[in-house]
Design an enzyme around this catalytic site. Structure first.
Site, PDB file in Angstrom:
ATOM      1  N   SER A   1      -4.022   0.653  -4.530  1.00 54.24           N
ATOM      2  CA  SER A   1      -3.272  -0.506  -4.042  1.00 54.24           C
ATOM      3  C   SER A   1      -4.180  -1.720  -3.831  1.00 54.24           C
ATOM      4  O   SER A   1      -3.750  -2.716  -3.264  1.00 54.24           O
ATOM      5  CB  SER A   1      -2.513  -0.150  -2.759  1.00 54.24           C
TER       6      SER A   1
ATOM      7  N   HIS B   1       1.126   5.275  -2.022  1.00 50.58           N
ATOM      8  CA  HIS B   1       1.717   6.585  -1.708  1.00 50.58           C
ATOM      9  C   HIS B   1       3.015   6.868  -2.459  1.00 50.58           C
ATOM     10  O   HIS B   1       3.208   7.959  -2.982  1.00 50.58           O
ATOM     11  CB  HIS B   1       1.949   6.703  -0.208  1.00 50.58           C
TER      12      HIS B   1
ATOM     13  N   HIS C   1       0.841  -1.211   0.000  1.00 51.64           N
ATOM     14  CA  HIS C   1       0.000   0.000   0.000  1.00 51.64           C
ATOM     15  C   HIS C   1       0.873   1.257   0.000  1.00 51.64           C
ATOM     16  O   HIS C   1       0.617   2.207  -0.743  1.00 51.64           O
ATOM     17  CB  HIS C   1      -0.927  -0.001   1.217  1.00 51.64           C
TER      18      HIS C   1
ATOM     19  N   GLU D   1      -6.387   9.271   0.081  1.00 50.16           N
ATOM     20  CA  GLU D   1      -6.545   7.815   0.210  1.00 50.16           C
ATOM     21  C   GLU D   1      -7.611   7.243  -0.724  1.00 50.16           C
ATOM     22  O   GLU D   1      -7.424   6.159  -1.279  1.00 50.16           O
ATOM     23  CB  GLU D   1      -6.889   7.427   1.663  1.00 50.16           C
TER      24      GLU D   1
HETATM   25 FE   LIG Z   1      -2.424   5.174   3.087  1.00 56.34          FE
END
Ligand SMILES: [Fe+2]
Length: 293
Positions: free
Chosen positions: A238, A178, A173, A219
């Site tokens: 992700s 990110h 993730h 997010e």
């Molecule tokens: Fe995150």
């Protein structure tokens, strides 16, 4: 298998907080306290490796080179499995900016990249760097670090028995979500602005609001591109499963005040997403909102 179980088998729990910091530092040698329902709970070898990786973060001093995490062949295989699932999902559902960044970072499909390798590329583009944490970070600490171009990053990978599900943010993730978006100059700028806004925020209530805006944009944000809904949020990017289902969510026009007041549950697919009309609308709206926060 009931429907709840099938959802959990393809989900990334993207919360930036996985525990209480005071509890975490009681004993640094047993920093990894997995819940009995964690997929790795019964795997002593996995827990030992998680502890070993957590020690890297505990000993890390900003500016030092980040030691490589000792991933096993089985864990590289987990990355490869996720990569195979994500490739077509990114093709179909990721926004153009993200796909460009992914090409620039040029990950290997069958090997987990080490944080120091990712940093070399991301820093050259946006100045951002990933620094290891054991996973136990308070939201304020996590968000304030963004102001200085630092993303506090977990280094362990989820358990191999559930390659498409993780009950906590893991290195997949962090890097595929990110790390890649921080190689976008505009998304990196927004992350910095979040950090600066948090530093100016005193009350817990206002911090909670900013955290929700972060959640529904960085997010889980989506936007329209050529009439289609595409993801720019790292929690979506992700998870192949959640990207495939994101059109089933209730899509609301991007309204940051509304997002600040919208509660969410990180343990399941998001039933509500805020959708910008374009990347630019998202970027300019969020930038101005954060600057005037
Ligand atoms: Fe995150």
């Amino acid at each position: 298998m009931d429907s709840n179980q099938s959802i959990l088998l393809d989900h990334v729990d993207a919360r930036p907080v996985t525990g209480d910091l005071d509890e975490a530092i009681v004993d640094r040698n047993t920093i990894v306290q997995l819940d009995p329902d964690h997929p790795g709970f019964r795997d002593a070898e996995y827990r030992r490796r998680r502890n070993q990786i957590a020690q890297i973060a505990v000993r890390y001093r900003p500016g030092d080179p980040i030691p490589d995490a000792p991933y096993t062949a089985e864990e590289h295989q987990v990355w490869a499995t996720i990569w195979r699932a994500l490739q077509p999902a990114h093709q179909a559902h990721a926004c153009a900016d993200y796909r460009e960044c992914l090409t620039k970072l040029n990950f290997e499909p069958d090997r987990i990249p080490q944080l120091c390798e990712v940093n070399k590329k991301v820093q050259a583009i946006s100045g951002f760097r990933l620094e290891p944490v054991a996973g136990l970070v308070q939201p304020r600490v996590f968000l304030e670090n963004l102001a200085d171009g630092v993303f506090l990053c977990t280094q362990y990978i989820r358990h191999h028995s559930t390659p498409l599900y993780t009950p906590e943010p893991d290195v997949v993730h962090e890097i595929i979500g990110h790390g890649v978006t921080l190689a976008s100059e505009r998304l990196a700028e927004l992350n910095r602005l979040f950090g600066k806004a948090v530093k100016r925020t005193q009350s817990a209530e206002e911090l909670e609001k900013l955290s929700r805006v972060y959640w529904f944009t960085i997010e889980f944000g989506v936007l329209r591109e050529d009439g289609e809904v595409k993801a720019y949020g790292t929690g979506l990017l992700s998870s192949a499963g959640e990207m495939a289902e994101m059109h089933e969510a209730q899509l609301r026009p991007l309204d940051l005040d509304a997002a600040a007041n919208e509660k969410y549950d990180p343990t399941h697919f998001q039933p509500v997403l805020f959708c910008a009309d374009s990347f630019n609308e998202m970027y300019e709206g969020l930038r101005d909102y954060l600057i005037s926060w």
